[in-house]
Design an enzyme around this catalytic site. Structure first.
Site, mmCIF file in Angstrom:
data_model
loop_
_atom_site.group_PDB
_atom_site.id
_atom_site.type_symbol
_atom_site.label_atom_id
_atom_site.label_comp_id
_atom_site.label_asym_id
_atom_site.label_seq_id
_atom_site.Cartn_x
_atom_site.Cartn_y
_atom_site.Cartn_z
ATOM 1 N N MET A 198 -32.604 36.928 -33.394
ATOM 2 C CA MET A 198 -31.491 37.610 -34.046
ATOM 3 C C MET A 198 -31.385 37.258 -35.532
ATOM 4 S SD MET A 198 -27.425 37.514 -33.204
ATOM 5 C CE MET A 198 -27.444 38.357 -31.649
ATOM 6 N N ARG A 212 -34.834 72.924 -33.631
ATOM 7 C CA ARG A 212 -33.642 72.083 -33.749
ATOM 8 C C ARG A 212 -32.502 72.983 -34.217
ATOM 9 N NH1 ARG A 212 -34.870 66.609 -37.102
ATOM 10 N NH2 ARG A 212 -34.530 68.160 -38.718
ATOM 11 N N LYS A 221 -29.055 61.791 -47.550
ATOM 12 C CA LYS A 221 -28.342 61.593 -46.280
ATOM 13 C C LYS A 221 -28.478 60.133 -45.837
ATOM 14 C CE LYS A 221 -32.373 63.177 -43.671
ATOM 15 N NZ LYS A 221 -32.988 64.361 -43.059
ATOM 16 N N TYR A 281 -38.628 32.481 -28.659
ATOM 17 C CA TYR A 281 -38.251 32.948 -27.316
ATOM 18 C C TYR A 281 -39.453 33.511 -26.575
ATOM 19 C CZ TYR A 281 -33.304 32.609 -28.577
ATOM 20 O OH TYR A 281 -32.074 32.167 -28.951
HETATM 21 C C1 LIG Z 1 -34.080 64.644 -43.942
HETATM 22 C C2 LIG Z 1 -34.477 66.011 -44.339
HETATM 23 C C3 LIG Z 1 -35.407 66.198 -45.357
HETATM 24 C C4 LIG Z 1 -36.145 65.067 -46.020
HETATM 25 O O1 LIG Z 1 -37.206 64.680 -45.195
HETATM 26 P P1 LIG Z 1 -38.261 63.568 -45.650
HETATM 27 O O2 LIG Z 1 -39.305 63.647 -44.620
HETATM 28 O O3 LIG Z 1 -37.537 62.266 -45.638
HETATM 29 O O4 LIG Z 1 -38.712 63.959 -46.996
HETATM 30 C C5 LIG Z 1 -35.691 67.481 -45.742
HETATM 31 N N1 LIG Z 1 -35.079 68.537 -45.161
HETATM 32 C C6 LIG Z 1 -34.184 68.392 -44.168
HETATM 33 C C7 LIG Z 1 -33.559 69.591 -43.548
HETATM 34 C C8 LIG Z 1 -33.852 67.133 -43.711
HETATM 35 O O5 LIG Z 1 -32.963 66.989 -42.730
#
Ligand SMILES: *Cc1c(COP(=O)(O)O)cnc(C)c1O
Length: 371
Positions: free
Chosen positions: A308, A130, A35, A260
């Site tokens: 930046m 969630r 992802k 800065y």
């Molecule tokens: C992103 C995700 C993972 C991977 O998690 P990591 O901690 O990066 O290994 C696994 N399962 C689900 C449902 C996720 O959304």
């Protein structure tokens, strides 16, 4: 000459890390979680390193299409399932497996016209709160799915909130594993519970490694439980290097300030270097003076506020550093040196996941050639 910053992707390290996931859960299959454009590495760039996975897990339908365009014929899992009914058409067409986490997604499936029944992953909310059906609603959801002609095999999944740590003084996953196991005991189907942290820390338990593990951050060389354990502790190698060069040096007198807000003040004479990298490249502005950084592979620290386009480094102990010297913000430096992304993230009050996915568009990306 282009501005001297670049991100370098290491496909061989991705393959190495994937092998670590496999070794941690030898009898399970491994989803490479890709992802967020493969955690910022780029799906197409990461693919050669991760193609040894048993499947790819992601969220966006366009990323799934990109994987099919790479000629990946194996499993692809949509971790959040479909966002609207017509997404199911793409699932049918591209043979995408998808999570089912709410009643509405079952309604959509029930109305979906297809000749090819779908493989679904029914998601349980075992405590993360969630996505997913609560343990008490899980069986009814399974039964609903099971009678649908649109559904082929039903697999069972859940996700841990605390696999990287303790929770309320106990192992962070025990309560969720217990909820999942109790509510699924006599249901058939493959199971998937573990993210990277659970895969590395808890996969001695057969119920936890189950049939599929979901390897995200560890595939990219980030430790899922830093600072308790480092990437080196887990035998992981950086999937990405962010590197640049010095574009100026300055000599400071006692009392001189840097950048800065004059947040850094020299106590003695010192030399600093200015690096072509700033928050508009994805380097966190929250990293304070003292954040580790490599110059020509030698470890030193940042001084002053990140701006930046630039940041400053202490060169006091490195007289040979000059304009053009190589700077490693994270990842692999020259001569086998390394700076973990987790250390930099930690200094900036964040996590490696965020840094990898936040390198910005203006940073050119190259893929390390096979050695
Ligand atoms: C992103 C995700 C993972 C991977 O998690 P990591 O901690 O990066 O290994 C696994 N399962 C689900 C449902 C996720 O959304």
């Amino acid at each position: 000459m282009p501005r001297p910053i670049e991100a370098l992707i290491h496909p061989q390290n991705l393959a190495h890390n994937l092998a670590r996931a496999r070794a941690s859960a030898p009898d399970a299959r491994v989803w490479a979680v890709v992802k967020a454009n493969a955690y910022g590495h780029g799906i197409e760039r990461a693919y050669p390193g991760l193609r040894g996975a048993d499947g790819f897990a992601l969220l966006d339908l366009d990323e799934a299409q990109r994987l099919r365009a790479l000629d990946w014929r194996g499993p692809i899992l949509l971790l959040e399932g479909c966002f609207e009914p017509r997404d199911l058409e793409l699932c049918s067409r591209l043979n995408l497996w998808h999570a089912v986490h709410c009643e509405q997604q079952i309604d959509w499936l029930a109305m979906h016209k297809t000749h090819q029944p779908h493989r679904v992953f029914l998601k349980m909310n075992s405590g993360m709160n969630r996505l997913g059906f609560t343990p008490s609603a899980f069986r009814a959801a399974w039964t609903r799915l099971n009678v649908l002609p649109q559904v082929d095999e039903i697999s069972l999944m859940t996700h841990f909130s605390d696999a990287d740590a303790q929770r309320l003084g106990a192992d962070g996953i025990a309560h969720q594993v217990a909820a999942f196991v109790a509510a699924t005991e006599d249901l058939p189907g493959e199971r998937s519970l573990s993210n990277s942290a659970a895969t590395l820390r808890h996969s001695q338990s057969p119920a936890v490694r189950a049939d599929w593990v979901r390897s995200g951050i560890m595939s990219y060389g980030g430790s899922p439980d830093y600072p308790e354990h480092s990437a080196a502790h887990w035998g992981l190698k950086p999937g990405m290097t962010l590197r640049s060069r010095l574009i100026a040096t300055q000599h400071l007198q006692p009392g001189d300030t840097v950048g800065y807000g004059s947040s850094f003040r020299a106590e003695a004479k010192m030399r600093i270097g200015i690096v072509a990298c700033g928050y508009a490249d994805g380097y966190p502005r929250h990293c304070p003076s003292g954040t580790p950084i490599l110059v020509e592979g030698q470890r030193t620290q940042t001084v002053g506020r990140v701006s930046m386009d630039m940041l400053a480094v202490d060169l006091t102990t490195m007289p040979s550093a000059q304009i053009g010297s190589e700077v490693t913000l994270w990842g692999e430096g020259p001569r086998g040196t390394r700076l973990s992304i987790d250390e930099v993230a930690h200094a900036g009050g964040t996590i490696g996941w965020e840094l990898m996915t936040a390198v910005t568009q203006r940073v050119p990306v190259t893929v390390q050639a096979h050695e």
